[in-house]
Design an enzyme around this catalytic site. Structure first.
Site, PDB file in Angstrom:
ATOM      1  N   PRO A 172       0.807  -1.228   0.000  1.00 22.34           N
ATOM      2  CA  PRO A 172       0.000   0.000   0.000  1.00 22.34           C
ATOM      3  C   PRO A 172       0.838   1.276   0.000  1.00 22.34           C
ATOM      4  O   PRO A 172       0.307   2.371  -0.002  1.00 22.34           O
ATOM      5  CB  PRO A 172      -0.806  -0.119   1.288  1.00 22.34           C
ATOM      6  CG  PRO A 172       0.104  -0.865   2.216  1.00 22.34           C
ATOM      7  CD  PRO A 172       0.897  -1.825   1.365  1.00 22.34           C
ATOM      8  N   TYR A 173       2.167   1.115  -0.022  1.00 18.70           N
ATOM      9  CA  TYR A 173       3.065   2.263   0.086  1.00 18.70           C
ATOM     10  C   TYR A 173       2.851   3.252  -1.059  1.00 18.70           C
ATOM     11  O   TYR A 173       2.685   4.456  -0.827  1.00 18.70           O
ATOM     12  CB  TYR A 173       4.517   1.772   0.096  1.00 18.70           C
ATOM     13  CG  TYR A 173       5.544   2.876   0.143  1.00 18.70           C
ATOM     14  CD1 TYR A 173       5.742   3.600   1.311  1.00 18.70           C
ATOM     15  CD2 TYR A 173       6.324   3.184  -0.968  1.00 18.70           C
ATOM     16  CE1 TYR A 173       6.684   4.612   1.364  1.00 18.70           C
ATOM     17  CE2 TYR A 173       7.268   4.192  -0.920  1.00 18.70           C
ATOM     18  CZ  TYR A 173       7.445   4.903   0.241  1.00 18.70           C
ATOM     19  OH  TYR A 173       8.381   5.912   0.290  1.00 18.70           O
ATOM     20  N   GLY A 174       2.838   2.771  -2.288  1.00 20.85           N
ATOM     21  CA  GLY A 174       2.693   3.662  -3.435  1.00 20.85           C
ATOM     22  C   GLY A 174       1.395   4.433  -3.415  1.00 20.85           C
ATOM     23  O   GLY A 174       1.352   5.629  -3.734  1.00 20.85           O
ATOM     24  N   SER A 217      -0.354   5.280  -0.773  1.00 14.95           N
ATOM     25  CA  SER A 217      -0.324   6.293   0.281  1.00 14.95           C
ATOM     26  C   SER A 217       0.521   7.495  -0.135  1.00 14.95           C
ATOM     27  O   SER A 217       0.167   8.642   0.139  1.00 14.95           O
ATOM     28  CB  SER A 217       0.204   5.694   1.590  1.00 14.95           C
ATOM     29  OG  SER A 217       1.558   5.307   1.476  1.00 14.95           O
ATOM     30  N   LYS A 218       1.617   7.247  -0.818  1.00 14.56           N
ATOM     31  CA  LYS A 218       2.473   8.354  -1.239  1.00 14.56           C
ATOM     32  C   LYS A 218       1.855   9.139  -2.395  1.00 14.56           C
ATOM     33  O   LYS A 218       2.085  10.351  -2.530  1.00 14.56           O
ATOM     34  CB  LYS A 218       3.855   7.829  -1.625  1.00 14.56           C
ATOM     35  CG  LYS A 218       4.689   7.382  -0.425  1.00 14.56           C
ATOM     36  CD  LYS A 218       4.973   8.532   0.533  1.00 14.56           C
ATOM     37  CE  LYS A 218       5.924   8.150   1.640  1.00 14.56           C
ATOM     38  NZ  LYS A 218       6.260   9.277   2.527  1.00 14.56           N
TER      39      LYS A 218
END
Length: 271
Positions: free
Chosen positions: A157-159, A161-162
């Site tokens: 889910p990092y991408g 969120s960024k």
């Protein structure tokens, strides 16, 4: 405590990796740093002084985000800038996640909420709490650490969120422009040699970017020279320190997000 040439900057995740590199650069330039981090051991390596205020905090909750701003103001008497550097990446899910990306079946509501709490909600709450102090002082800088477009399109889910933080940054730059508060994005430009990426990723750390490259553009964005520079994203790997700040920014920067992708959007015209 502070003088007219120094700025008071709240840096999140300030005790290690990119945050420590930015903190060291700001201190070397004569600024004051409220160094927030949830890593107690890393914070112990930072000695408090009249220029640096290290404090332990986990930004996963709304009260903690408000407390981070309050702590900075209580120590230094004002707050001029915020650098939202704290974040969690996929190595926190499992050590090999950078090389073997998490798939949708692996994600849970708890994981998703944790990523967005730290990577998206915390920056929003911190900026919200900091704005009255910036407006009172007549000076404001917001710097958000996002990631590359490639990562946004590949890594959950990092991408996701960024990409949300990137969108927020573009919107804030427009909203706050009339207040004299600049909002910009600063990213390394590729994998960076910090504990954020686990050794289990199998990547050659000798080929990674050094976190110290984030220092010079961060210091310039805090400076008076950058007063009219807003709504931009700077890739630190492309920053040429031999150039004057504005020329280096022109070489390493571009508009936040990818506004050209919206050129074919259909907008309803106001009557």
């Amino acid at each position: 405590m502070t003088d007219s040439k120094s700025r008071v900057v709240l840096v999140t995740r300030a005790a290690g990796g990119i945050g420590r590199a930015i903190t060291d650069a700001l201190i070397a330039e004569g600024h004051c740093v409220a160094a927030a981090d949830r890593d107690a051991a890393a914070l112990e390596r930072i000695k408090p002084s009249d220029r640096i205020h290290p404090f332990l905090i986990d930004l996963a909750s709304e009260p903690a985000c408000q407390a981070a701003v309050a702590s900075a103001v209580a120590y230094f008497g004002r707050l001029d800038a915020v650098i939202n550097n704290a974040g969690i990446g996929v190595s926190s899910l499992r050590p090999d996640a950078e090389a073997n990306l998490p798939r949708i079946e692996e994600l849970t509501a708890e994981i998703w909420d944790r990523f967005f709490a730290i990577n998206v909600r915390a920056p929003m709450l911190i900026v919200q709490a900091a704005l009255p102090h910036m407006r009172k002082g007549g000076f404001g800088r917001v710097i958000n650490n996002t990631t590359s477009f490639r990562t946004m399109l590949r890594v959950l889910p990092y991408g996701a969120s960024k990409s949300a933080l990137e969108s927020m940054s573009a919107i804030w730059a427009q909203e706050l422009d009339g207040d004299g508060i600049t909002v910009n994005v600063l990213i390394p430009g590729g994998p960076t040699d910090t504990p954020f990426i686990s050794d289990a990723a199998g990547w050659d750390r000798a080929k990674m970017l050094r976190p110290q490259i984030m220092g010079p553009p961060a210091c310039w964005l805090i400076s008076d020279d950058a007063a009219n520079y807003t709504g931009q994203r700077i890739i630190a790997a492309n920053w040429d320190a031999s150039l004057p700040g504005m020329r280096a920014a022109a070489k390493a920067g571009r508009a936040i997000g990818w506004p050209e992708l919206g050129a074919d959007a259909v907008w309803l015209k106001e009557k």
